[in-house]
Structures are given as C-alpha cells and as structure tokens.
Scaffold this motif. Structure first.
Motif, mmCIF file in Angstrom:
data_model
loop_
_atom_site.group_PDB
_atom_site.id
_atom_site.type_symbol
_atom_site.label_atom_id
_atom_site.label_comp_id
_atom_site.label_asym_id
_atom_site.label_seq_id
_atom_site.Cartn_x
_atom_site.Cartn_y
_atom_site.Cartn_z
ATOM 1 N N GLN A 39 -7.210 -45.408 -78.762
ATOM 2 C CA GLN A 39 -7.843 -44.874 -77.414
ATOM 3 C C GLN A 39 -7.492 -45.491 -76.368
ATOM 4 O O GLN A 39 -7.163 -44.829 -75.392
ATOM 5 C CB GLN A 39 -9.412 -45.394 -77.738
ATOM 6 C CG GLN A 39 -10.124 -45.006 -76.554
ATOM 7 C CD GLN A 39 -10.132 -43.552 -75.683
ATOM 8 O OE1 GLN A 39 -9.922 -42.558 -76.667
ATOM 9 N NE2 GLN A 39 -10.354 -43.404 -74.521
ATOM 10 N N GLN A 269 -8.503 -38.934 -74.803
ATOM 11 C CA GLN A 269 -9.882 -39.093 -75.468
ATOM 12 C C GLN A 269 -9.768 -38.977 -77.167
ATOM 13 O O GLN A 269 -9.714 -38.266 -77.560
ATOM 14 C CB GLN A 269 -11.155 -38.266 -75.013
ATOM 15 C CG GLN A 269 -12.398 -38.739 -75.445
ATOM 16 C CD GLN A 269 -12.943 -40.201 -75.032
ATOM 17 O OE1 GLN A 269 -12.667 -40.222 -73.930
ATOM 18 N NE2 GLN A 269 -13.416 -41.074 -75.931
ATOM 19 N N ILE A 270 -9.577 -40.295 -77.765
ATOM 20 C CA ILE A 270 -9.669 -40.388 -79.135
ATOM 21 C C ILE A 270 -10.813 -41.171 -79.399
ATOM 22 O O ILE A 270 -10.947 -42.553 -79.056
ATOM 23 C CB ILE A 270 -8.298 -41.176 -79.617
ATOM 24 C CG1 ILE A 270 -7.154 -40.241 -79.352
ATOM 25 C CG2 ILE A 270 -8.430 -41.619 -81.018
ATOM 26 C CD1 ILE A 270 -7.131 -39.037 -80.229
ATOM 27 N N ASP A 271 -11.902 -40.808 -80.201
ATOM 28 C CA ASP A 271 -13.087 -41.566 -80.745
ATOM 29 C C ASP A 271 -12.928 -42.061 -82.149
ATOM 30 O O ASP A 271 -13.315 -43.123 -82.528
ATOM 31 C CB ASP A 271 -14.331 -40.670 -80.579
ATOM 32 C CG ASP A 271 -14.411 -40.331 -79.191
ATOM 33 O OD1 ASP A 271 -14.414 -41.022 -78.210
ATOM 34 O OD2 ASP A 271 -14.894 -39.169 -78.985
#
Length: 420
Positions: A39, A269-271
């Motif tokens: 992220q 956006q990396i969750d």
C-alpha cells in the motif's frame, strides 16, 4: 583451490551462526506486513523507500537487546518481566498481546488462503486457509525444535524472490537512489498513517518476546551450560544484524516493486496482499506475479509459527507452565494448546465478520500502544547490572534504543490521534 575452500568453510560457519535472528527478521515481513508495504508503494511511489534504511538500525538494536536478555537470564522476556517488575505490567502486556497476535495470525492466514486461490482459482480461498492452518499446527506439534528451526531457516530462502521481482520491470536507478537516501515527507493524514503503519509493522512487540525465548531454546538445545562471553554475544549480534538486514531488504524491494509498477500504472489503493499480487500480473508479467505470490505463502509459513510461538511463550512463562518447542506434546500440553487455540481463533476471524483489513487496523493499534512501553522496559532491563551483569548496553545500543523509543512513542500518539 585453498581460497575457494576457505570461502566455503566461512560461509558454512556463518550459516551455522544464523538462526533465531534470521527467522525473526524474515517473520517480520509476514503477509500483513507485505500488504502494508504494498500500500505504501502503490499510494506514494518510492517516497517511503528511505524508511527501510531508518528502521534497520532501530530494529536491530531492540532485537539484540532481547536476544541478550534471553541468553544472560536463561528465560524469556515474560519471565524476566515476571521476576523483576510489578505484576500489573505483565498482565497488561498479556491482555494487549493476546488479541493483537491472534488478529495478526488471522490476517496472515486469510492472506495465504487468498493467494492460494489466486494460484489455483478452482479451489476456494477458505480451503487453503484451513489447509495451511492444519499443516502448520501439525508441523509445530510433531516436529522437534531443531527441525522446526532448520525448516524456518531454509524457508527464508523463499523470500529471496522479492530481490528479483523489481528487476523484471524496467527501473530508473537514479530515481531509486534518490528516494533511498533523501527522505521525503508529506504532511497529510494518509501519509502519516502509512509511516506509522510501516513502523508498527517493522518494530512489532511479538518479535521481542519470540527473540528472547527462542535464544533460550537454542541454548537448551546445545544441552550444556553456556558461559556467556564476548564471542557468544558477537555471534548473536551477527545473527540479529543479518536477520534485520534481510528483513529490511525484503521491505525495501516490496516498496520498490509496488512503487514503480503499481504507482506508475495509476493503481494507488491496495488493501490486501492478493490485490498486490494480482495487480502485478498484467503490468510486470506472469513471473513477477508468481514469485510475489509464492513469497507471500513462504512468509506466512515462517511468520505464523513465530506469532503463535511468541504468544505461547508469553502465556506459559506468565503462569509457570512447561514450555518449549523442544518438548513433546505430552510434556508441554499447555504450551501447544495455546499455539493451537491461537491458530484456530485466527482462522475463525474470517468467519465471524472481521475482515483481514480490520484485523490489521486493530493489530496496529494494539501493537502501537504496547511497543513503546515494552521498548522502555527492554531498555531498563538491558541497562540493569543486577539482571545483566557485565552484559549491559553500550552507548551505541542505548542511543539507537532510545531513538526507537522516542519514534515509537510519537508513532503511537499519532496512531491514536488518527484513529480516534
């Protein structure tokens, strides 16, 4: 020929020295840590690359202190806390550590399951989560300590894949060097949250407990009383330094990969870890995606035994139960039951509505609150001649330790401010 032989023998000797420090460093880059670094790279490109350089000496200093406490006192950090400090401190650590570590385990199991599903789409992620939980539980209970230690050590080699992934994509080395050595700061809420997240992921309380306890385990395994001398301390420091360097490089290369490949492609956006792996596939190619995914499963296989083991050491030392990975199940039932309960509870989080992202947020808050308190206690123990004798901290270790304390205290304050 002689020169080659001497190099090989030196490498063999160095590999033999490596152990708890290397495994601790590798476990620090667990699937939930990889999600945080991914992220950071996706949201801010290479802006946070410098954090791996700053975090390394601080991590190394704290872990060296924990290792020394274990070797000198012949008991884990919990045992030392129990013996020399008020009981409320011990029970507070226990209350905060239990949910934090269980949620960390849950997030890691979910990450491994999701990545397993990416690699084999016909098999459900929950199947992989259950499979990895049963596999790890079986190996931890049935393998003797030496084999567990050896397996974890060799599993660290899997993490070398992260040193390859960034170079499967065209890189601007001038930009990389600049981002590595010239810190850039953005004073907005999201950037501060990422910095705090990186610090909380790299300097985690469970690592303190594991390092001290597993050093004791190593000593027991040698089956003779060891006089702590300069050589033993030097070997331990080398092991810890190498482990933390290794951890720092993995963190560095994950931020580098996502900061160049994902950020430049407009993916900010990396969750979760599987999102990071999947996003790499069309941009950096199948090999980068495959290596990244395999690395996530490898790190989970290292980190989960460390997480569950550290929790079990905390409990068993608190209540004076038999403990140790060198013991068979019937010799230390309580120790192995805590490991089993932590893994089953971690797995069950996925079925009670706590998502891996929520689990990570809660874990970060609990780690953030406990880390400064524990670092202060570790510094106090490491400078106490009554406990450590002549093996108290030197000036350099104290400077790094107190720097870590100040930074983690500020990070904890910011974390609480951002959340509440």
């Amino acid at each position: 020929m002689i020169h080659k032989k001497s190099i090989v023998s030196r490498l063999k000797r160095f590999w033999k020295i490596l152990g708890p420090g290397l495994v601790t460093g590798a476990s620090d880059d667990d699937p939930s840590g990889i999600a945080t670094y991914s992220q950071a790279g996706a949201a801010y490109g290479l802006t946070t690359l410098w954090t791996s350089i700053v975090a390394f000496p601080l991590m190394a200093a704290i872990q060296q202190m924990c290792a020394r406490i274990g070797v000198v006192t012949t008991q884990g950090l919990t045992g030392t806390l129990k013996k020399h400090y008020p009981k409320p401190i011990l029970y507070t650590m226990l209350i905060f550590s239990f949910p934090a570590i269980v949620m960390n385990i849950g997030a890691d199991i979910a990450g491994m399951g999701a990545v397993g599903n990416l690699l084999f789409p016909n098999i459900d992620a929950s199947f992989f989560s259950v499979f990895f939980t049963i596999l790890l539980l079986g190996l931890i209970i049935y393998l003797p300590y030496q084999k567990i230690a050896s397996a974890l050590k060799y599993l660290c080699i899997v993490m070398l894949v992260y040193f390859i992934v960034p170079f499967l994509y065209k890189q601007d080395f001038k930009e990389i060097l600049s981002a590595t050595f010239i810190p850039k700061l953005t004073f907005d809420k999201e950037f501060v949250a990422i910095l705090v997240g990186i610090l909380g992921t790299t300097i985690s309380p469970y690592l303190f407990f594991w390092q001290a306890s597993v050093e004791v385990e190593e000593m027991k395994n040698k089956k003779k009383h060891i006089v702590v001398n300069k050589k033993i301390i030097h070997d331990i420091n080398q092991d810890v330094d190498f482990g933390m360097t290794f951890s720092g490089f993995v963190m560095y290369f994950i931020i580098l990969t996502t900061g160049t490949v994902l950020f430049k492609a407009g993916i900010h956006q990396i969750d979760t870890v599987e999102q990071a792996a999947l996003a790499l596939k069309p941009l950096a190619g199948d090999l980068a995606y495959l290596l990244f995914a395999v690395g996530i499963i490898g790190t989970g296989l290292i980190a989960i035994p460390v997480l569950s083991g550290s929790l079990s050491y905390i409990f068993t030392e608190t209540f004076g139960w038999e403990q140790g990975l060198d013991k068979k199940f019937h010799e230390a039932k309580g120790f192995y039951l805590i490991i089993a309960i932590s893994l089953i509870l971690g797995l069950s989080l996925n079925y009670v509505g706590i998502s891996p992202i929520k689990a990570l947020i809660y874990t970060a808050i609990l780690y953030g609150i406990t880390a400064p308190v524990l670092i202060a206690i570790i510094l106090h123990i490491s400078n106490n001649k009554q406990i450590m004798g002549k093996n108290v901290n030197d000036l350099k270790t104290n400077i790094l330790g107190f720097t870590a304390l100040i930074i983690m205290t500020i990070a904890a304050g910011l974390l609480l401010y951002l959340q509440f």
